[in-house]
Write a protein that holds these residues in place. Structure first.
Motif, PDB file in Angstrom:
ATOM      1  N   GLU A  26       0.831  -1.209   0.000  1.00  0.00           N
ATOM      2  CA  GLU A  26       0.000   0.000   0.000  1.00  0.00           C
ATOM      3  C   GLU A  26       0.866   1.260   0.000  1.00  0.00           C
ATOM      4  O   GLU A  26       0.625   2.196  -0.776  1.00  0.00           O
ATOM      5  N   VAL A  27       1.892   1.292   0.829  1.00  0.00           N
ATOM      6  CA  VAL A  27       2.790   2.442   0.899  1.00  0.00           C
ATOM      7  C   VAL A  27       3.556   2.595  -0.413  1.00  0.00           C
ATOM      8  O   VAL A  27       3.749   3.710  -0.905  1.00  0.00           O
ATOM      9  N   SER A  28       3.970   1.490  -0.985  1.00  0.00           N
ATOM     10  CA  SER A  28       4.688   1.532  -2.262  1.00  0.00           C
ATOM     11  C   SER A  28       3.814   2.135  -3.357  1.00  0.00           C
ATOM     12  O   SER A  28       4.272   2.968  -4.152  1.00  0.00           O
ATOM     13  N   LEU A  29       2.558   1.727  -3.400  1.00  0.00           N
ATOM     14  CA  LEU A  29       1.630   2.269  -4.387  1.00  0.00           C
ATOM     15  C   LEU A  29       1.425   3.773  -4.176  1.00  0.00           C
ATOM     16  O   LEU A  29       1.452   4.555  -5.137  1.00  0.00           O
ATOM     17  N   MET A  30       1.230   4.190  -2.924  1.00  0.00           N
ATOM     18  CA  MET A  30       1.047   5.614  -2.642  1.00  0.00           C
ATOM     19  C   MET A  30       2.292   6.413  -3.018  1.00  0.00           C
ATOM     20  O   MET A  30       2.189   7.517  -3.558  1.00  0.00           O
ATOM     21  N   ARG A  72       2.387   6.819  -6.786  1.00  0.00           N
ATOM     22  CA  ARG A  72       1.421   7.839  -7.197  1.00  0.00           C
ATOM     23  C   ARG A  72       1.932   9.239  -6.886  1.00  0.00           C
ATOM     24  O   ARG A  72       1.803  10.161  -7.691  1.00  0.00           O
ATOM     25  N   TYR A  73       2.510   9.401  -5.716  1.00  0.00           N
ATOM     26  CA  TYR A  73       3.049  10.699  -5.310  1.00  0.00           C
ATOM     27  C   TYR A  73       4.147  11.142  -6.272  1.00  0.00           C
ATOM     28  O   TYR A  73       4.155  12.297  -6.731  1.00  0.00           O
ATOM     29  N   LEU A  74       5.078  10.232  -6.575  1.00  0.00           N
ATOM     30  CA  LEU A  74       6.167  10.571  -7.488  1.00  0.00           C
ATOM     31  C   LEU A  74       5.638  10.905  -8.883  1.00  0.00           C
ATOM     32  O   LEU A  74       6.141  11.816  -9.545  1.00  0.00           O
TER      33      LEU A  74
END
Length: 109
Positions: A74-78, A81-83
């Motif tokens: 989940e953190v990796s996906l966020m 997306r942020y990058l």
């Protein structure tokens, strides 16, 4: 694997009990054999309890790792997306005009 080893040790213990019971021993009195057998049974019970505790502990640890894996994904996906958003929001060498910003917003939608 521990359960298989425990089963093998249990079978060996049972074979030793049968061997002692059928053959007897000239060196040990029957009382001593009974005491030794009781000690071996206690040791087996102790090992069974330790294996059960280890199994419960390992299951708990595995559950914690599963939760970690889910949260990490989940953190990796966020982060991705942020990058991506950061990359899309950079002005591309030109001064950020209202029209350019509107175009970027439309692209992101």
């Amino acid at each position: 694997e521990l359960e298989n080893q425990l089963t093998a040790k249990s079978k060996t213990l049972d074979e030793l009990k049968q061997s002692l019971a059928s053959n007897g021993s000239a060196e040990q009195a029957p009382e001593a054999q009974s005491l030794r057998t009781a000690e071996l049974c206690e040791m087996k019970d102790s090992i069974v309890n330790q294996v059960a505790q280890l199994k419960a502990s390992m299951e708990s640890i595995l559950e914690q790792w599963r939760a970690y894996d889910e949260i990490y994904a989940e953190v990796s996906l966020m982060t991705t997306r942020y990058l991506y958003c950061l990359d899309q929001c950079k002005p591309s060498g030109e001064e950020a005009s209202l029209e350019a910003l509107k175009k970027q917003v439309k692209t992101l939608q």
